[in-house]
Write a protein that holds these residues in place. Structure first.
Motif, PDB file in Angstrom:
ATOM      1  N   LEU A 167       0.828  -1.205   0.000  1.00 35.96           N
ATOM      2  CA  LEU A 167       0.000   0.000   0.000  1.00 35.96           C
ATOM      3  C   LEU A 167       0.868   1.263   0.000  1.00 35.96           C
ATOM      4  O   LEU A 167       0.630   2.209  -0.752  1.00 35.96           O
ATOM      5  CB  LEU A 167      -0.892  -0.020   1.259  1.00 35.96           C
ATOM      6  CG  LEU A 167      -2.239   0.699   1.189  1.00 35.96           C
ATOM      7  CD1 LEU A 167      -3.069   0.195   0.022  1.00 35.96           C
ATOM      8  CD2 LEU A 167      -2.977   0.515   2.509  1.00 35.96           C
ATOM      9  N   LEU A 168       1.856   1.225   0.836  1.00 33.47           N
ATOM     10  CA  LEU A 168       2.787   2.365   0.929  1.00 33.47           C
ATOM     11  C   LEU A 168       3.485   2.587  -0.404  1.00 33.47           C
ATOM     12  O   LEU A 168       3.614   3.715  -0.881  1.00 33.47           O
ATOM     13  CB  LEU A 168       3.851   2.095   2.005  1.00 33.47           C
ATOM     14  CG  LEU A 168       3.526   2.451   3.447  1.00 33.47           C
ATOM     15  CD1 LEU A 168       4.681   2.039   4.354  1.00 33.47           C
ATOM     16  CD2 LEU A 168       3.254   3.942   3.598  1.00 33.47           C
ATOM     17  N   LYS A 170       2.591   1.686  -3.367  1.00 34.31           N
ATOM     18  CA  LYS A 170       1.681   2.169  -4.409  1.00 34.31           C
ATOM     19  C   LYS A 170       1.437   3.681  -4.239  1.00 34.31           C
ATOM     20  O   LYS A 170       1.445   4.438  -5.210  1.00 34.31           O
ATOM     21  CB  LYS A 170       0.354   1.405  -4.335  1.00 34.31           C
ATOM     22  CG  LYS A 170      -0.575   1.799  -5.462  1.00 34.31           C
ATOM     23  CD  LYS A 170      -1.812   0.928  -5.552  1.00 34.31           C
ATOM     24  CE  LYS A 170      -2.700   1.309  -6.760  1.00 34.31           C
ATOM     25  NZ  LYS A 170      -2.874   2.746  -6.946  1.00 34.31           N
ATOM     26  N   ALA A 171       1.215   4.089  -2.986  1.00 30.77           N
ATOM     27  CA  ALA A 171       0.990   5.519  -2.724  1.00 30.77           C
ATOM     28  C   ALA A 171       2.191   6.345  -3.176  1.00 30.77           C
ATOM     29  O   ALA A 171       2.033   7.416  -3.766  1.00 30.77           O
ATOM     30  CB  ALA A 171       0.726   5.745  -1.232  1.00 30.77           C
ATOM     31  N   ASP A 174       2.172   6.476  -6.997  1.00 30.85           N
ATOM     32  CA  ASP A 174       1.101   7.339  -7.504  1.00 30.85           C
ATOM     33  C   ASP A 174       1.446   8.815  -7.357  1.00 30.85           C
ATOM     34  O   ASP A 174       1.117   9.629  -8.214  1.00 30.85           O
ATOM     35  CB  ASP A 174      -0.216   7.051  -6.758  1.00 30.85           C
ATOM     36  CG  ASP A 174      -0.783   5.682  -7.152  1.00 30.85           C
ATOM     37  OD1 ASP A 174      -0.261   5.111  -8.138  1.00 30.85           O
ATOM     38  OD2 ASP A 174      -1.708   5.199  -6.487  1.00 30.85           O
ATOM     39  N   GLN A 175       2.097   9.158  -6.237  1.00 27.87           N
ATOM     40  CA  GLN A 175       2.375  10.579  -5.978  1.00 27.87           C
ATOM     41  C   GLN A 175       3.759  10.995  -6.457  1.00 27.87           C
ATOM     42  O   GLN A 175       4.143  12.147  -6.288  1.00 27.87           O
ATOM     43  CB  GLN A 175       2.255  10.866  -4.477  1.00 27.87           C
ATOM     44  CG  GLN A 175       0.839  10.628  -3.960  1.00 27.87           C
ATOM     45  CD  GLN A 175       0.704  11.046  -2.503  1.00 27.87           C
ATOM     46  OE1 GLN A 175       1.307  12.020  -2.076  1.00 27.87           O
ATOM     47  NE2 GLN A 175      -0.081  10.292  -1.748  1.00 27.87           N
ATOM     48  N   ILE A 182       6.507   9.314   1.991  1.00 33.20           N
ATOM     49  CA  ILE A 182       5.106   8.929   2.220  1.00 33.20           C
ATOM     50  C   ILE A 182       4.964   8.395   3.644  1.00 33.20           C
ATOM     51  O   ILE A 182       4.024   8.752   4.373  1.00 33.20           O
ATOM     52  CB  ILE A 182       4.677   7.841   1.199  1.00 33.20           C
ATOM     53  CG1 ILE A 182       4.696   8.438  -0.209  1.00 33.20           C
ATOM     54  CG2 ILE A 182       3.318   7.264   1.537  1.00 33.20           C
ATOM     55  CD1 ILE A 182       3.614   9.462  -0.482  1.00 33.20           C
TER      56      ILE A 182
END
Lengths: 195, 392
Positions: A167-168, A170-171, A174-175, A182
């Motif tokens: 999850l981390l 991917k975030a 994405d950013q 993050i």
């Protein structure tokens, strides 16, 4: 035989000072003193009357030595700036290595060169060690933050470690940011929210 | 284009920091990599070795180099002043108490009265901290104390790095000091010292930091030199708007720059100085300027004035020293690179220093411009030598 030169090394960190002294020992049989004290440095150096003073280029106490180097009274003039051989290349090599050398006026260039060469080599080693240490510390810090961010995610979303990490990541993708960034934001937000 | 710039953490590094942070550099197509330095000698040496492209430097350092009072390094020139003023003189708590004891009011206004009061209470030799042997601080302090009646042997000027000034004062190494902000206010905050005079009380317009580059850089990379000068000049103009000073204090106080509470930087930038930790505020108009009143113009007469003082101290030939130093203040580059930005350009590059008791409107290259009052507290004036070298 030349008389032994008195070399003063100004370095508050004892490990680094030792490393420089070890290097200098290989450059010849000289008397070497290490000085860590920043207060009253000018007085200490003036009273020792060394032939050479070696100090880290970024050490704020250098500006104190500059004053000493230019002092007008003959009794207050133990050092001149860098070599009086006006060897620009040697001066610049020393500066690039992060070292400043204050050398007594009139000392012969062939006596100074091996000392400076040895010091320059040591300063490069120290620079590398410093950079490695900083990088290691930063990496450790980042890992800690990422672990904490994972822990927050696992608790709040009820997922396992692997899923939290994914999850981390991917975030971050994405950013367009680094994973550690993050994680830092998440940990900070969690702190504010009391999670 | 990316340039590496060295700076020492002081409020007068603001033009460089603001030029990068608020985009004045970017507008000129530049990215500034700001490298924080620990010593003034480091700025000189890194510039000389080409490890930085330009430096925020005490204005007299390139003069010292020009006079051969430094290591053998390539020629370096001051292309513009980055700041004027920003220095404060402070005394330790013992002298403060003695001064109060004889009824001295710490009014910031009259250097002569301050000097005479100090002479009554100080025991010789008075130990005075200054940041560097080539500095406006040393010149201001030395000049003021001499005029106030101190004999040379009654004063001992001692170099103390600015961030150490508070400690050195608390430890009794020095009894008084002259330093750039925020380090005087920092010593006040630490309850080590009380402010006695701003630098501008001694000399109304004391040039402080210069933008210094290597001569070969300015010759071989004129476009980057010009772009950098314009970015710094525009940042200075922005900084001189009083309403921006608060924001400027925030920006330069961040971690990575001064890394101190912004309240501390705000004092010098706003000219609202706290006299002592439990004391009153002193509003000090024009405590620091960056650009107004031709503050950034690198008058060759100032190079001559400072060169003469340094030459006297170090036993150098005065005429040779003045002529040499004047060649390192590049009014020609100032005119060439800042004309397109719309900077006001004075008709001459040298002037009688200390002449203006008040601001004055004078003829400029095109139209008129205001020159800031530049008087010394005792009316001293300095006439520079005639220019003999080629001058644009």
């Amino acid at each position: 035989m030349h008389k032994k030169l008195l070399i003063v090394v100004v370095e508050p960190d004892s490990d680094r000072a030792k490393s420089i002294v070890d290097g200098l020992r290989q450059a010849g049989d000289h008397e070497i003193r290490v000085m860590a004290e920043q207060a009253g440095l000018a007085r200490q150096v003036a009273s020792l009357q060394p032939d050479v003073v070696l100090i880290d280029m970024a050490n704020p106490s250098r500006d104190v030595l500059e004053e000493l180097a230019l002092a007008s009274g003959p009794s207050e003039r133990p050092v001149a700036m860098f070599t009086d051989s006006t060897d620009e290349q040697l001066t610049r090599s020393a500066i690039e290595a992060g070292i400043s050398a204050y050398v007594v006026d009139g000392l012969r260039p062939e006596r100074i060169k091996p000392i400076l060469d040895a010091a320059i080599a040591r300063f490069y080693i120290m620079q590398r060690m410093k950079a490695e240490l900083a990088a290691t510390r930063a990496a450790l810090e980042e890992r800690k933050v990422i672990d904490r961010a994972k822990a927050v995610l696992m608790k709040v979303r009820g997922i396992d470690e692997e899923a939290a990490y994914a999850l981390l990541r991917k975030a971050a993708m994405d950013q367009g940011k680094r994973l550690a960034e993050i994680a830092q934001q998440l940990v900070m937000a969690a702190g504010l929210l009391g999670k | 284009m990316s340039l590496r710039l060295g700076y020492v953490p002081l409020i007068d590094a603001a033009p460089l920091i603001v030029a990068q942070e608020l985009g004045f550099a970017a507008e000129e197509g530049l990215r500034l990599e700001l490298v924080q330095l620990g010593a003034w000698a480091q700025a000189r040496d890194m510039l000389g070795a080409g490890m930085i492209d330009a430096a925020h430097m005490l204005m007299p350092i390139p003069i010292g180099q020009a006079l051969g009072l430094g290591p053998p390094l390539p020629a370096m020139d001051l292309v513009m002043f980055m700041s004027q003023g920003g220095q404060a003189i402070a005394v330790n708590r013992v002298i403060e108490a003695r001064l109060r004891g004889i009824g001295y009011g710490f009014d910031f206004a009259d250097p002569r009265a301050a000097g005479q009061a100090l002479r009554q209470v100080a025991k010789a030799p008075l130990r005075v901290g200054v940041p560097f042997t080539f500095s406006t601080h040393l010149e201001l302090t030395d000049y003021w104390l001499r005029v106030s009646g101190f004999a040379p042997e009654e004063v001992k000027l001692i170099t103390v790095p600015p961030p150490r000034m508070a400690d050195a004062t608390a430890a009794g190494e020095v009894e008084m000091f002259c330093v750039g902000e925020p380090w005087a206010s920092f010593a006040v905050e630490r309850e080590a010292a009380a402010l006695l005079l701003p630098g501008t009380a001694i000399w109304a317009a004391p040039p402080e930091k210069g933008l210094v580059l290597r001569r070969d850089f300015t010759a071989n990379r004129p476009d980057e030199t010009g772009a950098l000068m314009r970015a710094v000049w525009r940042a200075g103009r922005w900084l001189d708007q009083p309403e921006q000073r608060g924001l400027a204090a925030e920006i330069i106080s961040r971690a990575g720059y001064l890394d101190l509470p912004s309240e501390l930087a705000d004092r010098g930038l706003s000219g609202r100085l706290l006299l002592c930790a439990d004391g009153e505020l002193r509003d000090t108009p024009r405590f620091i300027a960056f650009n107004d009143g031709a503050a950034s113009f690198p008058w060759r007469s100032i190079a001559a004035l400072i060169a003469k003082r340094i030459a006297l101290r170090h036993g150098k030939d005065l005429d040779v020293a003045m002529a040499r130093a004047m060649q390192h203040f590049r009014t020609d580059l100032y005119r060439k690179h800042l004309r397109p930005a719309g900077a006001a350009l004075p008709g001459a590059s040298s002037r009688l220093e200390g002449m203006l008791a008040e601001d004055r409107m004078v003829a400029a290259e095109s139209g008129q411009m205001i020159l800031r009052a530049d008087g010394f507290f005792d009316g001293f004036t300095f006439e520079p030598p005639e220019q003999t070298s080629s001058e644009a």
